[in-house]
Write a protein that holds these residues in place. Structure first.
Motif, PDB file in Angstrom:
ATOM      1  N   GLU A  63      12.640 -70.911 -82.770  1.00  0.00           N
ATOM      2  CA  GLU A  63      12.433 -72.095 -81.856  1.00  0.00           C
ATOM      3  C   GLU A  63      10.840 -72.449 -82.359  1.00  0.00           C
ATOM      4  O   GLU A  63       9.909 -71.298 -82.434  1.00  0.00           O
ATOM      5  N   HIS A  64      10.572 -73.468 -81.822  1.00  0.00           N
ATOM      6  CA  HIS A  64       9.013 -74.112 -82.020  1.00  0.00           C
ATOM      7  C   HIS A  64       8.837 -75.037 -81.136  1.00  0.00           C
ATOM      8  O   HIS A  64       9.614 -75.801 -80.654  1.00  0.00           O
ATOM      9  N   ARG A  65       7.427 -75.093 -80.713  1.00  0.00           N
ATOM     10  CA  ARG A  65       7.028 -75.725 -79.776  1.00  0.00           C
ATOM     11  C   ARG A  65       5.626 -76.460 -80.275  1.00  0.00           C
ATOM     12  O   ARG A  65       4.938 -75.658 -80.706  1.00  0.00           O
ATOM     13  N   ASP A  66       5.536 -77.684 -80.088  1.00  0.00           N
ATOM     14  CA  ASP A  66       4.216 -78.303 -80.386  1.00  0.00           C
ATOM     15  C   ASP A  66       4.080 -79.503 -79.501  1.00  0.00           C
ATOM     16  O   ASP A  66       4.506 -80.546 -79.546  1.00  0.00           O
ATOM     17  N   GLY A  67       3.416 -78.966 -78.493  1.00  0.00           N
ATOM     18  CA  GLY A  67       3.119 -79.930 -77.285  1.00  0.00           C
ATOM     19  C   GLY A  67       4.601 -80.231 -76.509  1.00  0.00           C
ATOM     20  O   GLY A  67       5.130 -79.389 -76.071  1.00  0.00           O
ATOM     21  N   ASP A  68       4.716 -81.528 -76.539  1.00  0.00           N
ATOM     22  CA  ASP A  68       5.975 -82.123 -75.755  1.00  0.00           C
ATOM     23  C   ASP A  68       7.423 -81.699 -76.597  1.00  0.00           C
ATOM     24  O   ASP A  68       8.631 -81.971 -75.957  1.00  0.00           O
ATOM     25  N   THR A  69       6.881 -81.494 -78.045  1.00  0.00           N
ATOM     26  CA  THR A  69       8.409 -81.214 -78.814  1.00  0.00           C
ATOM     27  C   THR A  69       8.858 -79.720 -78.699  1.00  0.00           C
ATOM     28  O   THR A  69       7.934 -78.944 -78.935  1.00  0.00           O
ATOM     29  N   TYR A  70       9.929 -79.525 -78.564  1.00  0.00           N
ATOM     30  CA  TYR A  70      10.477 -78.189 -78.362  1.00  0.00           C
ATOM     31  C   TYR A  70      11.900 -78.140 -78.942  1.00  0.00           C
ATOM     32  O   TYR A  70      12.696 -79.016 -78.424  1.00  0.00           O
ATOM     33  N   ALA A  71      12.416 -77.326 -79.929  1.00  0.00           N
ATOM     34  CA  ALA A  71      13.529 -77.358 -80.485  1.00  0.00           C
ATOM     35  C   ALA A  71      13.831 -75.883 -81.130  1.00  0.00           C
ATOM     36  O   ALA A  71      13.089 -74.975 -81.332  1.00  0.00           O
ATOM     37  N   THR A  72      15.077 -75.762 -81.356  1.00  0.00           N
ATOM     38  CA  THR A  72      15.601 -74.456 -81.900  1.00  0.00           C
ATOM     39  C   THR A  72      16.883 -74.695 -82.926  1.00  0.00           C
ATOM     40  O   THR A  72      17.209 -75.834 -83.139  1.00  0.00           O
ATOM     41  N   THR A  73      16.793 -73.859 -83.799  1.00  0.00           N
ATOM     42  CA  THR A  73      17.615 -73.808 -84.816  1.00  0.00           C
ATOM     43  C   THR A  73      18.362 -72.304 -85.098  1.00  0.00           C
ATOM     44  O   THR A  73      17.348 -71.314 -84.751  1.00  0.00           O
ATOM     45  N   GLU A  74      19.166 -72.243 -85.711  1.00  0.00           N
ATOM     46  CA  GLU A  74      19.803 -70.808 -86.151  1.00  0.00           C
ATOM     47  C   GLU A  74      19.862 -70.701 -87.578  1.00  0.00           C
ATOM     48  O   GLU A  74      20.283 -71.593 -88.326  1.00  0.00           O
ATOM     49  N   LEU A  75      19.670 -69.421 -87.792  1.00  0.00           N
ATOM     50  CA  LEU A  75      19.401 -68.893 -89.360  1.00  0.00           C
ATOM     51  C   LEU A  75      20.214 -67.695 -89.578  1.00  0.00           C
ATOM     52  O   LEU A  75      19.975 -66.765 -88.759  1.00  0.00           O
ATOM     53  N   GLY A  76      21.050 -67.702 -90.770  1.00  0.00           N
ATOM     54  CA  GLY A  76      21.888 -66.430 -90.999  1.00  0.00           C
ATOM     55  C   GLY A  76      20.825 -65.434 -91.724  1.00  0.00           C
ATOM     56  O   GLY A  76      21.420 -64.452 -92.029  1.00  0.00           O
ATOM     57  N   ASP A  77      19.907 -66.040 -92.591  1.00  0.00           N
ATOM     58  CA  ASP A  77      19.245 -65.420 -93.385  1.00  0.00           C
ATOM     59  C   ASP A  77      17.574 -65.130 -93.211  1.00  0.00           C
ATOM     60  O   ASP A  77      17.023 -65.972 -92.628  1.00  0.00           O
ATOM     61  N   VAL A  78      17.379 -63.734 -93.207  1.00  0.00           N
ATOM     62  CA  VAL A  78      16.067 -63.471 -92.728  1.00  0.00           C
ATOM     63  C   VAL A  78      15.181 -63.917 -93.670  1.00  0.00           C
ATOM     64  O   VAL A  78      13.890 -64.211 -93.280  1.00  0.00           O
ATOM     65  N   SER A  79      15.348 -64.267 -94.785  1.00  0.00           N
ATOM     66  CA  SER A  79      14.739 -64.672 -95.919  1.00  0.00           C
ATOM     67  C   SER A  79      14.075 -66.203 -95.339  1.00  0.00           C
ATOM     68  O   SER A  79      12.897 -66.631 -95.559  1.00  0.00           O
ATOM     69  N   ALA A  80      14.962 -67.159 -94.889  1.00  0.00           N
ATOM     70  CA  ALA A  80      14.917 -68.321 -94.652  1.00  0.00           C
ATOM     71  C   ALA A  80      13.775 -68.251 -93.242  1.00  0.00           C
ATOM     72  O   ALA A  80      13.026 -68.963 -93.107  1.00  0.00           O
ATOM     73  N   VAL A  81      13.969 -67.417 -92.403  1.00  0.00           N
ATOM     74  CA  VAL A  81      13.110 -67.165 -91.310  1.00  0.00           C
ATOM     75  C   VAL A  81      11.733 -66.825 -91.547  1.00  0.00           C
ATOM     76  O   VAL A  81      10.575 -67.453 -91.151  1.00  0.00           O
ATOM     77  N   ILE A  82      11.455 -65.889 -92.451  1.00  0.00           N
ATOM     78  CA  ILE A  82      10.180 -65.340 -93.061  1.00  0.00           C
ATOM     79  C   ILE A  82       9.485 -66.776 -93.671  1.00  0.00           C
ATOM     80  O   ILE A  82       8.394 -67.102 -93.622  1.00  0.00           O
ATOM     81  N   ASP A  83      10.358 -67.402 -94.531  1.00  0.00           N
ATOM     82  CA  ASP A  83       9.500 -68.726 -95.083  1.00  0.00           C
ATOM     83  C   ASP A  83       9.168 -69.480 -94.061  1.00  0.00           C
ATOM     84  O   ASP A  83       8.170 -70.084 -94.262  1.00  0.00           O
ATOM     85  N   ALA A  84      10.146 -70.074 -93.172  1.00  0.00           N
ATOM     86  CA  ALA A  84       9.661 -71.001 -92.303  1.00  0.00           C
ATOM     87  C   ALA A  84       8.425 -70.573 -91.347  1.00  0.00           C
ATOM     88  O   ALA A  84       7.557 -71.061 -90.965  1.00  0.00           O
ATOM     89  N   MET A  85       8.513 -69.252 -90.944  1.00  0.00           N
ATOM     90  CA  MET A  85       7.553 -68.912 -90.077  1.00  0.00           C
ATOM     91  C   MET A  85       5.885 -68.773 -90.844  1.00  0.00           C
ATOM     92  O   MET A  85       5.075 -69.006 -90.449  1.00  0.00           O
ATOM     93  N   THR A  86       6.308 -68.135 -92.156  1.00  0.00           N
ATOM     94  CA  THR A  86       5.173 -68.221 -93.006  1.00  0.00           C
ATOM     95  C   THR A  86       4.230 -69.468 -93.123  1.00  0.00           C
ATOM     96  O   THR A  86       3.042 -69.488 -92.964  1.00  0.00           O
TER      97      THR A  86
END
Length: 106
Positions: A63-86
């Motif tokens: 999930e991410h929030r940037d002011g009024d924008t708040y959204a979610t997504t599901e990822l099956g691969d930890v590498s995709a999570v690491i990439d996005a968060m980094t």
């Protein structure tokens, strides 16, 4: 070092971790290492964060929030999570490109 603070559901706080430390924190969630992380900009800005929740054997809920924008997504691969968060932590343009987001109510 990344200009962020990472908080765990176990009450840990990690200030300005390296990309490798952030990777290690993400990889350990899901079991005894806890189930979620919240990543905040440093200094903290209100309503701006990225967070992930995971239980062993299941998908990662990002999930991410940037002011009024708040959204979610599901990822099956930890590498995709690491990439996005980094990429988010580095404040890269289009850090979330290619991810399918579902809006959440603020």
């Amino acid at each position: 070092m990344l200009n962020i603070t990472v908080r765990t559901d176990g009450g840990e706080q990690h200030a300005q971790p390296s990309a490798e430390e952030l990777t290690d924190l993400i990889r350990r969630i899901g079991g005894r290492g806890g189930h979620f992380l919240v990543v905040l900009r440093a200094p903290e800005l209100p309503h701006i964060f990225v967070q992930v929740w995971h239980e062993d054997g299941g998908a990662y809920t990002l999930e991410h929030r940037d002011g009024d924008t708040y959204a979610t997504t599901e990822l099956g691969d930890v590498s995709a999570v690491i990439d996005a968060m980094t990429r988010w932590a580095r404040q890269e343009t289009d850090w979330d490109a290619g991810l399918l987001w579902t809006p959440l109510e603020v």
